[in-house]
Motif scaffolding. Structure first.
Motif, PDB file in Angstrom:
ATOM      1  N   GLY A  58       0.875  -1.325  -0.178  1.00 58.25           N
ATOM      2  CA  GLY A  58       0.013  -0.110  -0.068  1.00 58.25           C
ATOM      3  C   GLY A  58       0.909   1.451   0.022  1.00 58.25           C
ATOM      4  O   GLY A  58       2.219   1.375  -0.087  1.00 58.25           O
ATOM      5  N   HIS A  59       0.231   2.293   0.067  1.00 58.36           N
ATOM      6  CA  HIS A  59       0.869   3.699   0.058  1.00 58.36           C
ATOM      7  C   HIS A  59       1.900   4.134   1.360  1.00 58.36           C
ATOM      8  O   HIS A  59       1.379   3.780   2.578  1.00 58.36           O
ATOM      9  N   LEU A  60       2.926   4.242   1.045  1.00 56.84           N
ATOM     10  CA  LEU A  60       3.830   4.587   1.970  1.00 56.84           C
ATOM     11  C   LEU A  60       3.879   6.065   2.075  1.00 56.84           C
ATOM     12  O   LEU A  60       3.680   7.051   1.555  1.00 56.84           O
ATOM     13  N   PRO A  61       3.489   6.394   3.538  1.00 56.25           N
ATOM     14  CA  PRO A  61       3.309   7.936   3.961  1.00 56.25           C
ATOM     15  C   PRO A  61       4.641   8.621   3.766  1.00 56.25           C
ATOM     16  O   PRO A  61       4.502  10.146   3.856  1.00 56.25           O
ATOM     17  N   ALA A  62       5.789   8.035   4.143  1.00 55.96           N
ATOM     18  CA  ALA A  62       6.972   8.763   3.761  1.00 55.96           C
ATOM     19  C   ALA A  62       7.976   8.084   3.080  1.00 55.96           C
ATOM     20  O   ALA A  62       8.937   7.471   3.624  1.00 55.96           O
ATOM     21  N   PRO A  63       7.836   7.887   1.735  1.00 59.38           N
ATOM     22  CA  PRO A  63       8.660   7.108   0.766  1.00 59.38           C
ATOM     23  C   PRO A  63      10.206   7.236   1.216  1.00 59.38           C
ATOM     24  O   PRO A  63      10.693   8.433   1.220  1.00 59.38           O
ATOM     25  N   PRO A  64      11.114   6.330   1.245  1.00 62.80           N
ATOM     26  CA  PRO A  64      12.455   6.603   1.737  1.00 62.80           C
ATOM     27  C   PRO A  64      13.395   6.762   0.535  1.00 62.80           C
ATOM     28  O   PRO A  64      14.692   6.703   0.771  1.00 62.80           O
ATOM     29  N   TRP A  65      13.076   7.222  -0.691  1.00 64.55           N
ATOM     30  CA  TRP A  65      13.687   7.244  -1.558  1.00 64.55           C
ATOM     31  C   TRP A  65      13.845   8.764  -2.325  1.00 64.55           C
ATOM     32  O   TRP A  65      12.674   9.406  -2.476  1.00 64.55           O
ATOM     33  N   GLY A  66      15.083   9.113  -2.469  1.00 61.61           N
ATOM     34  CA  GLY A  66      14.885  10.655  -3.136  1.00 61.61           C
ATOM     35  C   GLY A  66      14.218  10.964  -4.140  1.00 61.61           C
ATOM     36  O   GLY A  66      13.716  12.262  -4.157  1.00 61.61           O
ATOM     37  N   SER A  67      14.018  10.230  -5.253  1.00 63.46           N
ATOM     38  CA  SER A  67      13.682  10.486  -6.493  1.00 63.46           C
ATOM     39  C   SER A  67      12.096  10.740  -6.240  1.00 63.46           C
ATOM     40  O   SER A  67      11.677  11.454  -7.037  1.00 63.46           O
ATOM     41  N   VAL A  68      11.530  10.143  -5.232  1.00 62.70           N
ATOM     42  CA  VAL A  68      10.129  10.467  -5.117  1.00 62.70           C
ATOM     43  C   VAL A  68       9.602  11.667  -4.728  1.00 62.70           C
ATOM     44  O   VAL A  68       8.726  12.426  -4.956  1.00 62.70           O
ATOM     45  N   TYR A  69      10.699  12.256  -4.271  1.00 69.84           N
ATOM     46  CA  TYR A  69      10.524  13.795  -3.801  1.00 69.84           C
ATOM     47  C   TYR A  69      10.878  14.872  -4.953  1.00 69.84           C
ATOM     48  O   TYR A  69      10.474  16.077  -5.145  1.00 69.84           O
ATOM     49  N   THR A  70      11.818  14.724  -5.587  1.00 65.60           N
ATOM     50  CA  THR A  70      12.630  15.561  -6.527  1.00 65.60           C
ATOM     51  C   THR A  70      12.295  15.162  -7.960  1.00 65.60           C
ATOM     52  O   THR A  70      12.518  16.309  -8.841  1.00 65.60           O
ATOM     53  N   ASP A  71      11.513  14.109  -8.222  1.00 66.07           N
ATOM     54  CA  ASP A  71      11.335  13.821  -9.686  1.00 66.07           C
ATOM     55  C   ASP A  71       9.785  14.508  -9.855  1.00 66.07           C
ATOM     56  O   ASP A  71       9.111  14.070  -9.036  1.00 66.07           O
ATOM     57  N   HIS A  72       9.428  15.005 -10.891  1.00 66.67           N
ATOM     58  CA  HIS A  72       8.113  15.459 -11.065  1.00 66.67           C
ATOM     59  C   HIS A  72       7.163  14.608 -11.118  1.00 66.67           C
ATOM     60  O   HIS A  72       5.916  14.964 -11.017  1.00 66.67           O
ATOM     61  N   GLU A  73       7.472  13.401 -11.495  1.00 68.44           N
ATOM     62  CA  GLU A  73       6.452  12.181 -11.501  1.00 68.44           C
ATOM     63  C   GLU A  73       6.082  11.593 -10.261  1.00 68.44           C
ATOM     64  O   GLU A  73       5.580  10.559 -10.020  1.00 68.44           O
ATOM     65  N   CYS A  74       7.094  11.890  -9.205  1.00 67.93           N
ATOM     66  CA  CYS A  74       7.166  11.145  -7.949  1.00 67.93           C
ATOM     67  C   CYS A  74       7.479   9.595  -8.013  1.00 67.93           C
ATOM     68  O   CYS A  74       6.748   8.914  -7.544  1.00 67.93           O
ATOM     69  N   VAL A  75       8.307   9.285  -8.678  1.00 67.44           N
ATOM     70  CA  VAL A  75       8.542   8.019  -8.784  1.00 67.44           C
ATOM     71  C   VAL A  75       9.765   7.376  -8.396  1.00 67.44           C
ATOM     72  O   VAL A  75      10.806   8.282  -8.314  1.00 67.44           O
ATOM     73  N   ILE A  76      10.130   6.132  -7.873  1.00 66.45           N
ATOM     74  CA  ILE A  76      11.473   5.593  -7.640  1.00 66.45           C
ATOM     75  C   ILE A  76      11.869   5.343  -8.988  1.00 66.45           C
ATOM     76  O   ILE A  76      11.386   5.290 -10.008  1.00 66.45           O
ATOM     77  N   PHE A  77      13.240   5.329  -9.037  1.00 71.83           N
ATOM     78  CA  PHE A  77      14.363   5.025  -9.989  1.00 71.83           C
ATOM     79  C   PHE A  77      14.071   6.320 -11.072  1.00 71.83           C
ATOM     80  O   PHE A  77      14.044   6.256 -12.092  1.00 71.83           O
TER      81      PHE A  77
END
Length: 220
Positions: free
Chosen positions: A97-116
């Motif tokens: 399910g949904h992680l309230p605070a995903p531990p990957w940097g790109s989730v916050y800095t990528d405009h699509e909020c994705v891992i990798f």
């Protein structure tokens, strides 16, 4: 002792402290308290003399370090295999399910909020250019907070000339923002304390090393 020798000794001590902090904090982000490989780390923290440890914790005021370490130790009173602690780790770091605070940097800095995302690829390219190879956990994106803290510790020991670049360009760009989100999302004292102590430690390292960080736009 000459001024140059004093400066070198101070730099070495700073790097030793960075290596210690990274290696100490990383396992708690990477390991399930019940099934992970950090049983010894959890056990040691459960028996911690908070005041003594806080006085020695690098880069953080002893009062703040004591408060944060006390929260973490409080969270281990019922043991590392306590259902509430284990559930909280999985809720924050694993899912489903949904992680309230995903531990990957790109989730916050990528405009699509994705891992990798872009941050992951930039870190991967930097590691490749510097000749740094991954030795564990090939499936997890490189910009996982736990892996990056472990890498920080490695660099402080093995590649000290890269520490500031790594901090300034890859870790400090997003980690404080993420750790704010983790503290807010945490409902268990252990992970609240972990978020606070890690954020304070990174802030202290940034101050001590005089790093100026260009903070990106956050999309989450």
């Amino acid at each position: 002792m000459t001024e140059q020798t004093e400066t070198t000794t101070s730099q070495d001590a700073s790097l030793d402290a960075i290596a210690f902090a990274g290696a100490t904090l990383a396992p708690f982000f990477l390991n399930d308290p019940r099934t992970g490989d950090a049983a010894d780390a959890f056990a040691a923290l459960a028996e911690l003399d908070v005041e003594a440890a806080a006085a020695e914790w690098p880069f953080v005021d002893a009062v703040e370090a004591a408060a944060d370490l006390a929260l973490m130790r409080e969270g281990l009173v019922a043991g590392a295999d306590n259902e509430e602690l284990v559930w909280e780790y999985r809720r924050l770091f694993v899912g489903p399910g949904h992680l309230p605070a995903p531990p990957w940097g790109s989730v916050y800095t990528d405009h699509e909020c994705v891992i990798f995302g872009e941050a992951t690829l930039a870190l991967r390219a930097w590691m490749r250019a510097c000749g740094i190879e991954r030795t564990t956990d090939e499936r997890t994106p490189e910009d996982h907070i736990g892996l990056m803290l472990a890498l920080l510790s490695f660099l402080a020991v093995e590649r000290p000339e890269l520490v500031d670049d790594f901090l300034r360009d890859h870790l400090l760009t997003w980690a404080p923002h993420y750790l704010d989100a983790l503290e807010e999302a945490a409902t268990h004292s252990f992970y609240e304390g972990l978020a606070r102590l890690t954020r304070a430690t990174l802030a202290g390292i940034q101050r001590e090393r005089g790093l100026v960080v260009n903070v990106p736009r956050f999309y989450r």
